[in-house]
Design a protein around this motif. Structure first.
Motif, PDB file in Angstrom:
ATOM      1  N   ILE A 265       0.705  -1.208  -0.041  1.00  0.00           N
ATOM      2  CA  ILE A 265      -0.188  -0.027  -0.007  1.00  0.00           C
ATOM      3  C   ILE A 265       0.649   1.218   0.076  1.00  0.00           C
ATOM      4  O   ILE A 265       0.676   2.257  -0.678  1.00  0.00           O
ATOM      5  N   LYS A 266       1.898   1.250   0.655  1.00  0.00           N
ATOM      6  CA  LYS A 266       2.820   2.370   0.803  1.00  0.00           C
ATOM      7  C   LYS A 266       3.425   2.528  -0.508  1.00  0.00           C
ATOM      8  O   LYS A 266       3.377   3.829  -1.065  1.00  0.00           O
ATOM      9  N   TYR A 269       0.928   4.177  -2.578  1.00  0.00           N
ATOM     10  CA  TYR A 269       0.772   5.555  -2.059  1.00  0.00           C
ATOM     11  C   TYR A 269       1.906   6.679  -2.637  1.00  0.00           C
ATOM     12  O   TYR A 269       1.392   7.662  -3.261  1.00  0.00           O
ATOM     13  N   ALA A 272       1.026   7.485  -5.955  1.00  0.00           N
ATOM     14  CA  ALA A 272      -0.024   8.517  -6.214  1.00  0.00           C
ATOM     15  C   ALA A 272       0.453   9.694  -5.867  1.00  0.00           C
ATOM     16  O   ALA A 272       0.003  10.736  -6.755  1.00  0.00           O
ATOM     17  N   VAL A 273       1.524   9.696  -5.003  1.00  0.00           N
ATOM     18  CA  VAL A 273       2.094  11.051  -4.651  1.00  0.00           C
ATOM     19  C   VAL A 273       2.814  11.635  -5.990  1.00  0.00           C
ATOM     20  O   VAL A 273       2.647  12.827  -6.262  1.00  0.00           O
TER      21      VAL A 273
ATOM     22  N   LEU B 177      -4.651  12.326   0.140  1.00  0.00           N
ATOM     23  CA  LEU B 177      -3.430  11.470   0.277  1.00  0.00           C
ATOM     24  C   LEU B 177      -2.741  11.542   1.416  1.00  0.00           C
ATOM     25  O   LEU B 177      -2.198  10.672   2.045  1.00  0.00           O
ATOM     26  N   LEU B 184      -1.147   5.392   7.185  1.00  0.00           N
ATOM     27  CA  LEU B 184      -0.003   4.484   6.977  1.00  0.00           C
ATOM     28  C   LEU B 184       1.137   4.411   8.003  1.00  0.00           C
ATOM     29  O   LEU B 184       1.665   3.714   8.329  1.00  0.00           O
ATOM     30  N   ILE B 193      -7.309  -0.055   7.494  1.00  0.00           N
ATOM     31  CA  ILE B 193      -6.828   0.229   5.959  1.00  0.00           C
ATOM     32  C   ILE B 193      -7.410  -0.991   5.069  1.00  0.00           C
ATOM     33  O   ILE B 193      -7.010  -2.137   5.467  1.00  0.00           O
ATOM     34  N   GLU B 195      -7.491  -2.595   0.860  1.00  0.00           N
ATOM     35  CA  GLU B 195      -7.161  -2.316  -0.539  1.00  0.00           C
ATOM     36  C   GLU B 195      -8.064  -1.078  -1.191  1.00  0.00           C
ATOM     37  O   GLU B 195      -7.585  -0.321  -1.669  1.00  0.00           O
ATOM     38  N   TYR B 198      -7.245   2.659  -1.595  1.00  0.00           N
ATOM     39  CA  TYR B 198      -6.461   3.348  -2.448  1.00  0.00           C
ATOM     40  C   TYR B 198      -6.740   3.017  -3.519  1.00  0.00           C
ATOM     41  O   TYR B 198      -6.759   3.842  -4.770  1.00  0.00           O
ATOM     42  N   ARG B 201      -9.462   5.393  -4.984  1.00  0.00           N
ATOM     43  CA  ARG B 201      -8.871   6.785  -5.552  1.00  0.00           C
ATOM     44  C   ARG B 201      -8.918   7.228  -6.992  1.00  0.00           C
ATOM     45  O   ARG B 201      -9.030   8.142  -7.651  1.00  0.00           O
TER      46      ARG B 201
END
Lengths: 282, 282
Positions: A265-266, A269, A272-273, B177, B184, B193, B195, B198, B201
């Motif tokens: 997930i990180k 993330y 996405a950033v 985000l 996180l 959390i 799946e 995310y 999104r």
């Protein structure tokens, strides 16, 4: 002081409410009590979050008392600490025709907490061995067999993960009169006054007798009764919040395991950033 | 500033969420906002007591938003002000088989407030024109006809005395985000959390489109939508608490008339006091 030990109703001893002082305030003064209560309320809030997150157990609080003993006050002052999401209050009034058409535990069962929830019963299925007994609404043979049924019902809930705490708010007849007087002197509270508030008073000894029997016969390991001295609201709130928070503390509540791969997930993330940043620099 | 006027969704104008700044904090700073919010929460508590006492009307609050926009936070910070007795939160999750076997409004109808109550919908029947649309769970012909059905349903409630306030918590994708990152980074929140947090999104633009249409088509006089800038939690709480308390103020809530003859009750009371005194002097 350990109020759970002090105020627990022992099912093996005869209970005499006359021997319990409703003016009792333990070994504490009002100021110190307010401080401690705030601490317990804070713990209750944290524990409720855990209860909700954990999702395997639940808490049912039963409040019973004679009129003006402070059930509404306990709800307002103690349970306001909890997150409204996950906390429910269910009030028991005179049974509706639909409720009366069922066994006496049916309406209670419909409102017990789901896993993760806290439910407060403002009055409860105990009315069926209290008001019903005092006013002869069903024959003695019927109500006298209900204690066993109540214990079986509560045992079922307990086995399914529901902790049950039952509080009898104990005030003196003089304190009740004093509180009735306050209502009479406050025009904002006149709408709430009914004839029965005053007419029920004459059944005080019958109610006490009914409570004494009910409390002893249904104070179990899984669903204990506590007699809370309630002439002093600040002490009542302290004792109840201590008992609830210490019970919650003991329930072995924990955060559930993570269901996902946090590293994955990180990575999502970070992608996405990056995408957002690229967009900005476009 | 009058946030009801400022954030109301006008049903006659096209809504473009991109034109509403989620960072908006009105004309106020954080400190002043905290002060004002406390005042509004206090008024909400008083008004809720009146709503309950009055017993003729009710309040339904609908909270909708994309993930991490703060629905849970609003419940915790704004609705904690209300007495848990008389306030209920109902969360809408994926429909159960029983719910799916009914029309889409059935499960919402089951949980609307009774007279005197406040109910908060955490998500709501609007999911049936939002997630359902974005993920093509029913054909366009079906969901596109639901706005009218929703309006008819809400009109029915309104006619029966329910005030309806609907809030869309508006955050930016960047703020989302940022909040995901906080989750996180905090092991205590890992269990929550999934799946889908995310993966949903990437449907952001589709959700925004679905919201824009839904909000305009169902913002009515009886059940208005407000778009609340929600990047700043303190401002979000201020705006919502102002809108709720001003709405409650306008509902003409009043204490019901006294049902009994207070003088007669006072006479009863004095007789009771006398009896107690005589007993003492025995």
């Amino acid at each position: 002081m350990d109020y759970r030990a002090r105020f627990l109703v022992d099912p093996l001893k005869k209970l005499s409410l006359a021997d319990i002082d409703p003016d009792d305030t333990g070994d504490i003064d009002k100021e110190k009590a307010a401080e401690l209560t705030a601490t317990y309320l804070q713990r209750m809030e944290e524990d409720q979050f855990l209860l909700y997150a954990d999702g395997r157990q639940s808490l049912l609080v039963v409040l019973q008392a004679l009129d003006a003993a402070g059930k509404d006050g306990v709800i307002r002052h103690v349970f306001s600490a909890m997150n409204p999401q996950g906390t429910r209050v269910h009030g028991f009034k005179q049974p509706t025709p639909l409720e009366s058409a069922h066994d006496f535990l049916w309406r209670a069962h419909a409102h017990v907490p789901a896993a993760g929830e806290v439910v407060i019963f403002n009055r409860s299925h105990y009315e069926d061995v209290l008001v019903v007994r005092v006013h002869d609404l069903v024959p003695r043979e019927v109500w006298s067999q209900r204690y066993e049924k109540i214990n079986a019902f509560e045992h079922l809930l307990a086995e399914n993960g529901t902790r049950i705490l039952k509080f009898f708010l104990h005030i003196s007849p003089e304190e009740q009169l004093e509180r009735f007087k306050k209502r009479l002197d406050d025009p904002r509270r006149h709408w709430k006054i009914s004839e029965s508030d005053y007419s029920e008073r004459k059944f005080w000894p019958q109610y006490i007798e009914a409570y004494e029997e009910a409390l002893v016969k249904t104070s179990t390991l899984t669903a204990p009764w506590y007699v809370i001295p309630a002439n002093h609201k600040w002490f009542r709130n302290l004792a109840i919040s201590q008992i609830i928070s210490e019970t919650l503390d003991e329930m072995g509540l924990e955060l559930p395991p993570t269901r996902v791969n946090i590293d994955e997930i990180k990575a999502h993330y970070h992608a996405a950033v990056k995408a957002t940043e690229n967009k900005k620099s476009d």
